[in-house]
Scaffold this active site. Structure first.
Site, PDB file in Angstrom:
ATOM      1  N   ASP A 101     -25.505  52.353  31.920  1.00 55.89           N
ATOM      2  CA  ASP A 101     -26.303  52.134  33.133  1.00 55.89           C
ATOM      3  C   ASP A 101     -26.133  50.694  33.589  1.00 55.89           C
ATOM      4  O   ASP A 101     -25.871  49.801  32.782  1.00 55.89           O
ATOM      5  CB  ASP A 101     -27.802  52.344  32.849  1.00 55.89           C
ATOM      6  CG  ASP A 101     -28.102  53.732  32.337  1.00 55.89           C
ATOM      7  OD1 ASP A 101     -27.358  54.662  32.684  1.00 55.89           O
ATOM      8  OD2 ASP A 101     -29.083  53.857  31.579  1.00 55.89           O
TER       9      ASP A 101
HETATM   10  N1  URA Z   1     -28.627  55.598  27.148  1.00 56.32           N
HETATM   11  C1  URA Z   1     -29.205  55.112  28.250  1.00 56.32           C
HETATM   12  O1  URA Z   1     -30.346  55.442  28.549  1.00 56.32           O
HETATM   13  N2  URA Z   1     -28.516  54.253  29.017  1.00 56.32           N
HETATM   14  C2  URA Z   1     -27.254  53.853  28.739  1.00 56.32           C
HETATM   15  O2  URA Z   1     -26.669  53.064  29.484  1.00 56.32           O
HETATM   16  C3  URA Z   1     -26.659  54.376  27.595  1.00 56.32           C
HETATM   17  C4  URA Z   1     -27.357  55.247  26.807  1.00 56.32           C
END
Ligand code: URA
Length: 247
Positions: free
Chosen positions: A105
């Site tokens: 993310d």
């Molecule tokens: N889990 C998440 O919530 N975000 C990420 O970027 C990776 C794993």
């Protein structure tokens, strides 16, 4: 860089230009899994998976395997329509067309692999191979034993339970107003760690990925990258279930 397929094949030492044209006409050449018969077709040997009789040609461009420590605030994509900074912006000096393996993310930091090795990328992101990823999640409050057990055994997300995870409470801080969890998961579902923690009432305040299968690096500073070592590449291949033929 895009080149005519027959040129790529001849440069890779598969066949002469003329013989390469014959291979194409016979339907023995695929680009990214699709058979190509048109003679003028172009492809990018650094970005496309090009095969003759199902066997991958040695790409003219060297295969690159890059480990980036992504800071929060960068999107995991090659180009962003909203013109936010991307992880590619951090790879100064890398000329090969590498792309991210999976996604972090925008607000997640930590380790991200980028490569132009299409087979490895596809394997590592396929749920069947279940390559483990480890995260450090700073969460609001302190999860109790029951919450940790629920995270471990599985949380229903979109009607399907998450696979068993390893979860450890590393420490509690700020007078128990927050805690640090280390979580190892085997899937890469959308915002998985955040949604799991949310589901037990402990929303994530900061998330860092610290390991991808056999790969970790505590010394790589945020925003920095390096090439993987040969031993690391080998260990990733093993983790992804790819058998490397001895030549
Ligand atoms: N889990 C998440 O919530 N975000 C990420 O970027 C990776 C794993």
């Amino acid at each position: 860089m895009e080149l005519r397929l027959q040129k790529i094949l001849s440069q890779a030492g598969v066949a002469s230009r003329r013989a390469a044209e014959k291979l194409i006409a016979e339907g023995r050449v695929t680009v990214n899994g699709t058979t190509v018969r048109e003679m003028g077709t172009k492809a990018d040997p650094a970005a496309n998976d090009i095969r003759v009789d199902g066997r991958r040609i040695k790409s003219a461009a060297p295969l690159r395997y890059i480990l980036l420590n992504k800071p929060a605030g960068y999107v995991t994509t090659r180009s962003d329509p909203r013109r936010r900074p991307t992880v590619i912006d951090l790879l100064r000096g890398v000329r090969e067309y590498v792309y991210p393996v999976g996604r972090l993310d925008c607000d997640t930091a930590g380790l991200l692999l980028l490569t132009n090795d299409g087979e490895l990328a596809a394997r590592l992101t396929h749920p069947r191979h279940g390559v483990e990823r480890t995260y450090e999640a700073r969460v609001a409050g302190v999860p109790d034993a029951e919450a940790i057990e629920r995270l471990r055994t599985g949380i229903p997300l979109d009607g399907r339970r998450t696979l068993p995870a390893e979860v450890t409470l590393l420490h509690r801080g700020r007078g128990d107003r927050e805690a640090l969890l280390v979580m190892t998961i085997r899937e890469g579902r959308n915002r998985q760690v955040r949604r799991m923690c949310e589901a037990v009432g402990r929303p994530v305040r900061a998330l860092i990925r610290t390991r991808i299968g056999p790969i970790s690096d505590r010394r790589l500073k945020p925003g920095m990258w390096r090439d993987l070592t040969t031993a690391e590449i080998r260990s990733l291949y093993r983790a992804a279930g790819i058998v490397v033929a001895k030549r």
